[in-house]
Scaffold this motif. Structure first.
Motif, PDB file in Angstrom:
ATOM      1  N   HIS A   1      35.795  66.442   1.959  1.00 55.23           N
ATOM      2  CA  HIS A   1      34.560  67.263   2.033  1.00 55.23           C
ATOM      3  C   HIS A   1      34.259  68.714   2.569  1.00 55.23           C
ATOM      4  O   HIS A   1      34.819  68.079   4.031  1.00 55.23           O
ATOM      5  CB  HIS A   1      33.945  66.456   2.281  1.00 55.23           C
ATOM      6  CG  HIS A   1      31.852  66.412   1.931  1.00 55.23           C
ATOM      7  ND1 HIS A   1      31.765  67.118   1.268  1.00 55.23           N
ATOM      8  CD2 HIS A   1      31.034  66.760   2.780  1.00 55.23           C
ATOM      9  CE1 HIS A   1      30.701  67.576   0.928  1.00 55.23           C
ATOM     10  NE2 HIS A   1      29.575  66.784   2.083  1.00 55.23           N
ATOM     11  N   ARG A   2      34.379  69.285   2.264  1.00 51.26           N
ATOM     12  CA  ARG A   2      33.752  70.652   2.727  1.00 51.26           C
ATOM     13  C   ARG A   2      32.866  71.464   2.036  1.00 51.26           C
ATOM     14  O   ARG A   2      32.357  71.352   1.532  1.00 51.26           O
ATOM     15  CB  ARG A   2      34.705  71.955   2.665  1.00 51.26           C
ATOM     16  CG  ARG A   2      35.177  72.701   3.007  1.00 51.26           C
ATOM     17  CD  ARG A   2      36.434  74.425   2.877  1.00 51.26           C
ATOM     18  NE  ARG A   2      37.521  73.775   3.561  1.00 51.26           N
ATOM     19  CZ  ARG A   2      37.441  73.929   4.464  1.00 51.26           C
ATOM     20  NH1 ARG A   2      36.951  74.735   5.105  1.00 51.26           N
ATOM     21  NH2 ARG A   2      39.530  73.660   5.224  1.00 51.26           N
TER      22      ARG A   2
ATOM     23  N   LEU B   1      32.061  61.355   4.917  1.00 51.13           N
ATOM     24  CA  LEU B   1      31.827  60.047   5.262  1.00 51.13           C
ATOM     25  C   LEU B   1      32.095  59.065   4.636  1.00 51.13           C
ATOM     26  O   LEU B   1      33.505  57.674   3.770  1.00 51.13           O
ATOM     27  CB  LEU B   1      31.252  59.275   6.593  1.00 51.13           C
ATOM     28  CG  LEU B   1      31.285  59.954   7.995  1.00 51.13           C
ATOM     29  CD1 LEU B   1      30.234  59.502   8.589  1.00 51.13           C
ATOM     30  CD2 LEU B   1      32.839  60.730   8.458  1.00 51.13           C
ATOM     31  N   THR B   2      31.159  59.188   3.052  1.00 46.66           N
ATOM     32  CA  THR B   2      31.227  58.470   2.384  1.00 46.66           C
ATOM     33  C   THR B   2      31.810  58.338   0.884  1.00 46.66           C
ATOM     34  O   THR B   2      32.556  57.539   0.570  1.00 46.66           O
ATOM     35  CB  THR B   2      29.564  58.706   1.067  1.00 46.66           C
ATOM     36  OG1 THR B   2      28.524  57.994   1.691  1.00 46.66           O
ATOM     37  CG2 THR B   2      29.352  58.264  -0.456  1.00 46.66           C
TER      38      THR B   2
ATOM     39  N   ILE C   1      27.164  54.866   4.355  1.00 44.85           N
ATOM     40  CA  ILE C   1      28.302  55.575   3.996  1.00 44.85           C
ATOM     41  C   ILE C   1      29.077  54.639   3.474  1.00 44.85           C
ATOM     42  O   ILE C   1      29.928  54.712   2.936  1.00 44.85           O
ATOM     43  CB  ILE C   1      28.908  55.830   4.756  1.00 44.85           C
ATOM     44  CG1 ILE C   1      28.963  55.301   6.492  1.00 44.85           C
ATOM     45  CG2 ILE C   1      27.528  57.081   5.691  1.00 44.85           C
ATOM     46  CD1 ILE C   1      30.024  55.857   7.672  1.00 44.85           C
ATOM     47  N   GLY C   2      28.900  53.227   3.644  1.00 45.43           N
ATOM     48  CA  GLY C   2      29.474  52.426   3.070  1.00 45.43           C
ATOM     49  C   GLY C   2      30.603  51.345   3.586  1.00 45.43           C
ATOM     50  O   GLY C   2      31.301  51.259   3.616  1.00 45.43           O
TER      51      GLY C   2
ATOM     52  N   ASN D   1      25.472  65.996   5.195  1.00 46.01           N
ATOM     53  CA  ASN D   1      27.088  66.646   4.480  1.00 46.01           C
ATOM     54  C   ASN D   1      27.699  65.882   5.339  1.00 46.01           C
ATOM     55  O   ASN D   1      28.777  65.414   5.020  1.00 46.01           O
ATOM     56  CB  ASN D   1      27.606  68.311   5.350  1.00 46.01           C
ATOM     57  CG  ASN D   1      26.984  69.091   3.493  1.00 46.01           C
ATOM     58  OD1 ASN D   1      26.967  68.573   2.322  1.00 46.01           O
ATOM     59  ND2 ASN D   1      25.798  69.721   3.679  1.00 46.01           N
ATOM     60  N   ILE D   2      27.646  65.700   6.675  1.00 50.01           N
ATOM     61  CA  ILE D   2      28.789  64.294   7.439  1.00 50.01           C
ATOM     62  C   ILE D   2      28.351  63.232   6.679  1.00 50.01           C
ATOM     63  O   ILE D   2      29.373  62.987   6.332  1.00 50.01           O
ATOM     64  CB  ILE D   2      28.303  64.455   8.606  1.00 50.01           C
ATOM     65  CG1 ILE D   2      28.729  65.651   9.301  1.00 50.01           C
ATOM     66  CG2 ILE D   2      28.630  63.407   9.204  1.00 50.01           C
ATOM     67  CD1 ILE D   2      28.067  65.790  10.896  1.00 50.01           C
TER      68      ILE D   2
END
Length: 497
Positions: free
Chosen positions: A34-35, A62-63, A227-228, A57-58
């Motif tokens: 992810h960016r 992580l998700t 985020i699981g 966004n973090i």
């Protein structure tokens, strides 16, 4: 050993990313999942970071990492830039979005600050270089403005400390980022009570200093639900991005030795320094305005901040507004076609800190100093890159003076390694070998310290061996050092302006 997966949340001044590191016991494989963009938000005459957007966004990253790598991820660590911070009030309420270090509230603050505590006393206490963006001056500006936020503050958290708290609920001030504040004593390794009292700052907001490579704790239940992930702990890397980048330098010396190499963490800033076994706080260091920041495993990062590719980024932004959307490869190609060593700027001059129009400011500087004005866009970029290489030359020499050792190799790590022209210019200007790579040094260093903290790698020296085996580097030897020697007096004259 079976594969282990670690996640690095790497936040820079212009972008952020979440990357996964898969370690099989021998090599580390890196994959970006992810960016996202980052940058200042102008609000009511000030510049802020959008903390809530960064946090979302973090979590999104992580998700995505959980979906990519599965739920069984060993650990997560966050690194960011330095100096900026968030304040929490009663009941852990966030007291406003954090200020951006380029906010103008600290402009011209040195004179007022030194009237209370002398420059010499501040340096003796902290060993840190003087920049108006430093946390100390941000807090002084808040005190001068009778900030209600500062009055209400109960806890001070640097940016990565804030995200580690959001992830786990545990508060702590990690050492490598705390050392960027100019409120930290690198000898006692504690907050400087002398400066806190001298500037009437609320001492109760500063928490315990925590070493890099320590476990923060497990994820909050509320975060797990969002985020699981399961069974994942959070580990503090060197949370200052340069500290993590230095971990990823593929050198062979061990911490505690005085090395024969220096590093440049090349990106928006160029952070150039040496990994020393102890702080160097003396008259010469103060005169050079060099800094002693914390490294991992008891090391010190003796370094100098150089403006870096910020000047190129801002030129590109202005030209895009004018309808010319250049890629970075286009800019390099255009600069290669320009006349070499025609004109110079001082990259660290205040004119280039936050101008409205960077190309115009660069041309105006050249005109004011009686040099050839770079009219073509490629000539402007060449002027910037050559000026950066000359700054590297100056810092390279002064690092040798400060450490009393000969520095034979410059390791360039980070995004700037992709600019092959700048890497060759650095080799020529400094007349020494340049080893460029790895590109994603900050994330790699972040992941590597997590692996060491987890016991999967025995030491930093072993970690650097893994990095050498995992990521390619490019070596540049000097080609035309004489022409740079001849041009250097002109650069020195320019920098005296």
């Amino acid at each position: 050993m079976s594969n282990k997966t670690y996640l690095a949340v790497d936040l820079g001044a212009s972008s952020g990313r979440v990357l996964g590191g898969r370690f099989d016991g021998t090599k580390l494989e890196l994959e970006e999942v992810h960016r996202f963009e980052n940058g200042p938000v102008a609000f009511a005459g000030h510049l802020h970071w959008d903390l809530l957007k960064l946090w979302q966004n973090i979590k999104d990253g992580l998700t995505a990492a959980g979906t990519k790598f599965g739920r069984d991820i060993s650990s997560i660590g966050v690194d960011t830039w330095g100096v900026d911070f968030a304040l929490l009030g009663r009941n852990d309420e966030l007291l406003g979005n954090p200020y951006h270090y380029r906010d103008p509230r600290t402009n011209g603050i040195f004179e007022r600050a030194f009237a209370k505590v002398s420059r010499e006393a501040i340096f003796a206490e902290t060993g840190l270089q003087f920049m108006e963006i430093n946390t100390l001056y941000q807090l002084i500006a808040m005190r001068e403005a009778n900030s209600s936020i500062l009055d209400a503050a109960q806890r001070f958290l640097m940016m990565p400390d804030m995200f580690h708290w959001l992830l786990t609920g545990e508060k702590g001030n990690e050492l490598t980022n705390a050392t960027t504040t100019q409120l930290f004593n690198p000898v006692t390794k504690e907050w400087s009570q002398k400066l806190i009292d001298g500037f009437d700052l609320p001492g109760h907001i500063f928490g315990d200093i925590v070493d890099p490579g320590t476990v923060v704790g497990p994820l909050r239940e509320t975060v797990l639900e969002q985020i699981g992930l399961s069974g994942t702990k959070v580990v503090r890397p060197g949370t200052h991005d340069t500290a993590s980048a230095v971990v990823a330098v593929p050198a062979k010396s061990s911490p505690g030795q005085m090395p024969n190499w220096c590093y440049i963490s090349s990106g928006t800033w160029s952070l150039m320094g040496v990994e020393t076994p102890h702080p160097i706080i003396n008259k010469q260091c103060a005169e050079f305005n060099y800094t002693n920041e914390g490294g991992v495993y008891g090391t010190t990062r003796l370094l100098k901040n150089i403006a870096g590719l910020w000047l190129v980024q801002e030129c590109r932004r202005i030209w895009k507004q004018g309808g010319h959307e250049y890629g970075y490869s286009d800019l390099v190609r255009m600069s290669q076609e320009a006349t070499p060593l025609a004109s110079f700027v001082n990259p660290d001059h205040p004119d280039f800190a936050a101008p409205q129009d960077m190309p115009a400011q660069l041309r105006d500087f050249c005109k004011r100093t009686g040099q050839i004005v770079p009219e073509a866009d490629g000539a402007v970029i060449r002027c910037v890159l050559e000026s950066l290489a000359m700054r590297y030359r100056v810092v390279h020499r002064k690092l040798q003076d400060l450490t009393g050792t000969q520095i034979d190799t410059i390791h360039i790590v980070g995004g700037g390694t992709q600019n092959q022209l700048l890497c060759q210019m650095a080799a020529d200007a400094c007349n020494c070998q340049v080893v460029a790579g790895p590109v994603e040094a900050t994330a790699i260093g972040n992941l590597m310290l997590q692996a060491v903290a987890s016991g999967d790698i025995g030491s930093l020296a072993e970690g650097r061996e893994v990095i050498r085996n995992s990521f390619p580097v490019v070596t540049y030897e000097p080609k035309n050092p004489t022409m740079w020697d001849d041009a250097f007096p002109r650069f020195e004259k320019t920098c005296s302006v």
